[in-house]
Write an enzyme that holds these catalytic residues in place. Structure first.
Site, PDB file in Angstrom:
ATOM      1  N   LYS A  99       0.820  -1.215   0.000  1.00  7.55           N
ATOM      2  CA  LYS A  99       0.000   0.000   0.000  1.00  7.55           C
ATOM      3  C   LYS A  99       0.859   1.274   0.000  1.00  7.55           C
ATOM      4  O   LYS A  99       0.505   2.250  -0.655  1.00  7.55           O
ATOM      5  CB  LYS A  99      -0.964   0.007   1.196  1.00  7.55           C
ATOM      6  CG  LYS A  99      -2.185  -0.891   0.983  1.00  7.55           C
ATOM      7  CD  LYS A  99      -3.240  -0.687   2.065  1.00  7.55           C
ATOM      8  CE  LYS A  99      -4.164  -1.904   2.196  1.00  7.55           C
ATOM      9  NZ  LYS A  99      -5.469  -1.776   1.551  1.00  7.55           N
ATOM     10  N   GLU A 110      -6.207   5.831   7.289  1.00  9.11           N
ATOM     11  CA  GLU A 110      -6.552   6.792   6.245  1.00  9.11           C
ATOM     12  C   GLU A 110      -7.674   7.673   6.747  1.00  9.11           C
ATOM     13  O   GLU A 110      -8.475   7.241   7.574  1.00  9.11           O
ATOM     14  CB  GLU A 110      -7.095   6.051   5.002  1.00  9.11           C
ATOM     15  CG  GLU A 110      -6.040   5.574   4.064  1.00  9.11           C
ATOM     16  CD  GLU A 110      -6.631   4.695   2.963  1.00  9.11           C
ATOM     17  OE1 GLU A 110      -7.845   4.738   2.723  1.00  9.11           O
ATOM     18  OE2 GLU A 110      -5.839   3.958   2.358  1.00  9.11           O
ATOM     19  N   HIS A 136     -17.823  -3.713   3.302  1.00  9.97           N
ATOM     20  CA  HIS A 136     -16.737  -3.337   2.393  1.00  9.97           C
ATOM     21  C   HIS A 136     -16.474  -4.385   1.319  1.00  9.97           C
ATOM     22  O   HIS A 136     -15.423  -4.371   0.687  1.00  9.97           O
ATOM     23  CB  HIS A 136     -15.441  -3.043   3.164  1.00  9.97           C
ATOM     24  CG  HIS A 136     -15.611  -2.039   4.245  1.00  9.97           C
ATOM     25  ND1 HIS A 136     -16.054  -0.763   4.009  1.00  9.97           N
ATOM     26  CD2 HIS A 136     -15.440  -2.122   5.590  1.00  9.97           C
ATOM     27  CE1 HIS A 136     -16.131  -0.110   5.155  1.00  9.97           C
ATOM     28  NE2 HIS A 136     -15.777  -0.909   6.128  1.00  9.97           N
ATOM     29  N   ARG A 176      -4.495  -7.573 -11.042  1.00  9.54           N
ATOM     30  CA  ARG A 176      -5.007  -8.896 -11.429  1.00  9.54           C
ATOM     31  C   ARG A 176      -6.367  -8.709 -12.084  1.00  9.54           C
ATOM     32  O   ARG A 176      -6.900  -7.609 -12.121  1.00  9.54           O
ATOM     33  CB  ARG A 176      -5.173  -9.761 -10.179  1.00  9.54           C
ATOM     34  CG  ARG A 176      -6.095  -9.078  -9.172  1.00  9.54           C
ATOM     35  CD  ARG A 176      -6.417  -9.946  -7.991  1.00  9.54           C
ATOM     36  NE  ARG A 176      -7.047  -9.181  -6.940  1.00  9.54           N
ATOM     37  CZ  ARG A 176      -8.342  -8.877  -6.869  1.00  9.54           C
ATOM     38  NH1 ARG A 176      -9.153  -9.262  -7.844  1.00  9.54           N
ATOM     39  NH2 ARG A 176      -8.832  -8.182  -5.868  1.00  9.54           N
TER      40      ARG A 176
HETATM   41  P1  ADP Z   1      -9.501  -4.197   0.174  1.00  2.33           P
HETATM   42  O1  ADP Z   1      -8.110  -4.157  -0.342  1.00  2.33           O
HETATM   43  O2  ADP Z   1      -9.633  -4.948   1.452  1.00  2.33           O
HETATM   44  O3  ADP Z   1     -10.528  -4.547  -0.851  1.00  2.33           O
HETATM   45  P2  ADP Z   1      -9.983  -1.348  -0.238  1.00  2.33           P
HETATM   46  O4  ADP Z   1      -8.919  -0.418   0.157  1.00  2.33           O
HETATM   47  O5  ADP Z   1     -10.142  -1.660  -1.686  1.00  2.33           O
HETATM   48  O6  ADP Z   1      -9.832  -2.688   0.607  1.00  2.33           O
HETATM   49  O7  ADP Z   1     -11.388  -0.803   0.317  1.00  2.33           O
HETATM   50  C1  ADP Z   1     -12.578  -1.555   0.220  1.00  2.33           C
HETATM   51  C2  ADP Z   1     -13.774  -0.672   0.536  1.00  2.33           C
HETATM   52  O8  ADP Z   1     -13.653  -0.098   1.851  1.00  2.33           O
HETATM   53  C3  ADP Z   1     -13.934   0.521  -0.382  1.00  2.33           C
HETATM   54  O9  ADP Z   1     -14.611   0.200  -1.554  1.00  2.33           O
HETATM   55  C4  ADP Z   1     -14.730   1.484   0.499  1.00  2.33           C
HETATM   56  O10 ADP Z   1     -16.092   1.132   0.535  1.00  2.33           O
HETATM   57  C5  ADP Z   1     -14.143   1.239   1.862  1.00  2.33           C
HETATM   58  N1  ADP Z   1     -13.039   2.181   2.114  1.00  2.33           N
HETATM   59  C6  ADP Z   1     -11.718   1.946   1.977  1.00  2.33           C
HETATM   60  N2  ADP Z   1     -10.980   3.039   2.289  1.00  2.33           N
HETATM   61  C7  ADP Z   1     -11.850   4.009   2.610  1.00  2.33           C
HETATM   62  C8  ADP Z   1     -11.724   5.391   3.010  1.00  2.33           C
HETATM   63  N3  ADP Z   1     -10.532   5.967   3.158  1.00  2.33           N
HETATM   64  N4  ADP Z   1     -12.855   6.095   3.254  1.00  2.33           N
HETATM   65  C9  ADP Z   1     -14.071   5.520   3.102  1.00  2.33           C
HETATM   66  N5  ADP Z   1     -14.266   4.239   2.740  1.00  2.33           N
HETATM   67  C10 ADP Z   1     -13.183   3.476   2.493  1.00  2.33           C
END
Ligand code: ADP
Length: 474
Positions: A137, A221, A256, A313
Site C-alpha cells: 500500500k 486513512e 466493504h 489482477r
Molecule cells: P480491500 O483491499 O480490502 O478490498 P480497499 O482499500 O479496496 O480494501 O477498500 C474496500 C472498501 O472499503 C472501499 O470500496 C470502500 O467502501 C471502503 N473504504 C476503503 N478506504 C476508505 C476510506 N478511506 N474512506 C471511506 N471508505 C473506504
C-alpha cells in the site's frame, strides 16, 4: 514481405518481451474463475490445465479443463492452491507455457509471479516487480503521488502502536479508517469517529489483523464520508501502451465487500470520468504496467476523487466491462502475455467504446435471513435465469453439486446487459426470478430487494446504501 520484416524489427526495439506463442495455460485457481480462463483458452485453441485439491475432486473446474492434476495432498483445502513449489512443479512436468493466477489465492503474490517467471513460464499478469509494488500500500500510494494522482490522506507506512494512531488522528482529524496492512478483500477494516475510541479500537483492530493475517500492522486513512467506489479497468502491453476500458461502479457493498457491480458508473459526469480514466492510465504508464489491472477510487459527494489502490489482477467484476466494450479481457491477457501489443490486438483508445449498461449480481450460497451465514450441502434442484442479455459465470451451479464449506460461497455471477440502466436492472430482476435453487439457501431474495429499491434504480448509491436500508434483508 518488407512490411513484415519492418514490423518484426519495430517490435524488437519497442517491447521488452519477445513474442512467444502460448500453447498451454495452467490456472492456479479453482471454481468459476478457473472455468472463465479455460473458456478463453479453448476459444484460442490453447490447451487448458487445471489443478484441484482433494476436496475439489468432484468440482466442475477440473472437468472443464483439458487436463487436471491433484495438488496439495494432505494439505488443508485452501493451502492446496497456495503451494507455490508444487504448482510450479506440476507446470514444469506438464510442459506448461503460461500460468494464470485468477483472483484471490496467489494472484497478488509477487513471489509467485517471480517463481513462475524464474521457471521459464509466462505469468499472465504484470511483472513481479509491479505486482510487488501495487500490493504494498505504501509503494502504491507513492507511485500515485509521483504520477500526480490524488490520494486519500493516510499514514506513510504501517502503524503498530496506538500512540502513532492517536498522533495521526490529532493531526488529520476524524473520522479515520483502520486497515490491516496485510489484509484485503474488505476484511480487517474499522471506522473510528470518536477520539476517545482511537486507542481501544486500534488495539482491537490490530490484534484481529494479527490473528487473521499474521501481522498486526495497520494503515490509517482519512475516512471519506458517503463515497462511491468507482474503478477503472486498464490493459497495458510490454511496449508501454496503456488503454482504459472505462469504469465500474462497485458502491453496493456489504462489509466493504462488493455485491453488485455496474459498468459504466451511472450518472458520473464526463468531467470526472475523463479525469479519472486519465489518472488511471497515467499511473499505469508511470509504473510500466503490462496486462490487465484496475485502479480503484473513492468519489466524495462534492465530486472529489481519491486513489485507494491498484488490483494487479483480473477482478470478479471484469465481466461487466467485457459486456459494455465487447472485449474479452482474459483473451487479451493471454495475448499480452505472449508479447502482443495493444495496437496489434486492435486496441487503441478511440476504438474502445462502451455500449449500454451491464450489471453483475454475485449470487452466493449465503442465507440473508441468517446474517449471510454460508450455507452448504447438496443442490437438489437448480434452474437458472436465461434469455437475451443474460450471462452466467459459475462453477457449481447445477443439480447434484455439493456446496462445501471449504471455499468462498460464490455460486454464480449473473450479468445482464442492455441499452440503459433501467432495462439492465429489469433484465436482471427477471432473470433472478427465474432461478430455482433448492437444497441450499442463496442471497437471491436480498439481491431482488436491491433491484427493486428506487434509490438503486435511480443509479446513484454510495457505499452506505446497504447499511442504511435494513429492509433489504427482509
Ligand atoms: P480491500 O483491499 O480490502 O478490498 P480497499 O482499500 O479496496 O480494501 O477498500 C474496500 C472498501 O472499503 C472501499 O470500496 C470502500 O467502501 C471502503 N473504504 C476503503 N478506504 C476508505 C476510506 N478511506 N474512506 C471511506 N471508505 C473506504
Amino acid at each position: 514481405s518488407v512490411l513484415q520484416i519492418w514490423k518484426i524489427a519495430a517490435r524488437h526495439f519497442a517491447t521488452d518481451v519477445e513474442y512467444r506463442p502460448i500453447r498451454s495455460v495452467l490456472v492456479a485457481n479453482r471454481g468459476e474463475i478457473a472455468i472463465r480462463v479455460f473458456r478463453a483458452c479453448s476459444e484460442l485453441g490453447i490447451r487448458s490445465v487445471a489443478i484441484y485439491s482433494e476436496q475439489d475432486k468432484m468440482q466442475m473446474h477440473r472437468q472443464k479443463a483439458d487436463e487436471g492434476y491433484l495438488v496439495g495432498k494432505g494439505l488443508p483445502p485452501v493451502q492446496a492452491y497456495l503451494n507455490i513449489p508444487e504448482i510450479i512443479q506440476v507446470a514444469k512436468e506438464n510442459n506448461i507455457d503460461a500460468i494464470h493466477p485468477g483472483y484471490g489465492f496467489l494472484s497478488e503474490r509477487s513471489d509467485f509471479a517471480q517463481a513462475v517467471t524464474d521457471a521459464g513460464i509466462r505469468f499472465i499478469g504484470p511483472s513481479p516487480k509491479v505486482v510487488q509494488q501495487m500490493g504494498d500500500k505504501v509503494a502504491a500510494r507513492q507511485a500515485a503521488i509521483q504520477a500526480g494522482v490524488p490520494i486519500v490522506p493516510g499514514t506513510d507506512g504501517p502503524v503498530t502502536t496506538s500512540d502513532e494512531a492517536i498522533e495521526f488522528c490529532m493531526k488529520h482529524g476524524l473520522p479515520v479508517i483502520f486497515k490491516a496492512a496485510y489484509g484485503g478483500g474488505g476484511r480487517g477494516m474499522r471506522v473510528v469517529r470518536q477520539m476517545e475510541e482511537v486507542r481501544e479500537m486500534f488495539d482491537r483492530a490490530s490484534s484481529e489483523a494479527a490473528a487473521a493475517f499474521g501481522n498486526g500492522a495497520m494503515f490509517i486513512e482519512k475516512f471519506i464520508e458517503r463515497p462511491r467506489h468507482i474503478e477503472v479497468q486498464l490493459l497495458g502491453d510490454h511496449a508501454g501502451n496503456v488503454v482504459h476500458l472505462y469504469e465500474r461502479d462497485c458502491s453496493v457493498q456489504r462489509r466493504h465487500q462488493k455485491v453488485v457491480e455496474i459498468a459504466p458508473a451511472p450518472s458520473l459526469s464526463t468531467k470526472i470520468r475523463d479525469k479519472m480514466t486519465e489518472y488511471a492510465v497515467k499511473l499505469a504508464k508511470h509504473v510500466g504496467y503490462a496486462n490487465a489491472g484496475t485502479v480503484e477510487f473513492l468519489v466524495d459527494e462534492s465530486g472529489n476523487f481519491y486513489f485507494i489502490e491498484v488490483n494487479a489482477r483480473l477482478q470478479v467484476e471484469h465481466t461487466v466491462t467485457e459486456e459494455i466494450t465487447g472485449i474479452d479481457l482474459v483473451q487479451s491477457q493471454i495475448r499480452i502475455a505472449e508479447g502482443m501489443t495493444l495496437p496489434e490486438l486492435g486496441m487503441t483508445q478511440e476504438k474502445i467504446t462502451p455500449q449500454g449498461f451491464a450489471i453483475q449480481c454475485r449470487v452466493t450460497t449465503e442465507d440473508p435471513a441468517k446474517n449471510f451465514q454460508p450455507d452448504t450441502g447438496r443442490i437438489e434442484v437448480f434452474r437458472s435465469g436465461e434469455g437475451m442479455g443474460i450471462r452466467l459465470d459459475g462453477a457449481s451451479a447445477f443439480a447434484g453439486a455439493i456446496i462445501s464449506p471449504y471455499y468462498d460461497s460464490l455460486l454464480v455471477k449473473v450479468i445482464a446487459h442492455s441499452g440503459d440502466l433501467q432495462s439492465s436492472c429489469a433484465k436482471m430482476n427477471r432473470a433472478l426470478r427465474e432461478f430455482r435453487v433448492r437444497g441450499v439457501k442463496t442471497n437471491i431474495p436480498f439481491l431482488l430487494n436491491v433491484l427493486e429499491n428506487q434509490k438503486f434504480l435511480n443509479g446513484i448509491v454510495d457505499t452506505y446504501f446497504i447499511d442504511e436500508h435494513p429492509q433489504l434483508f427482509q
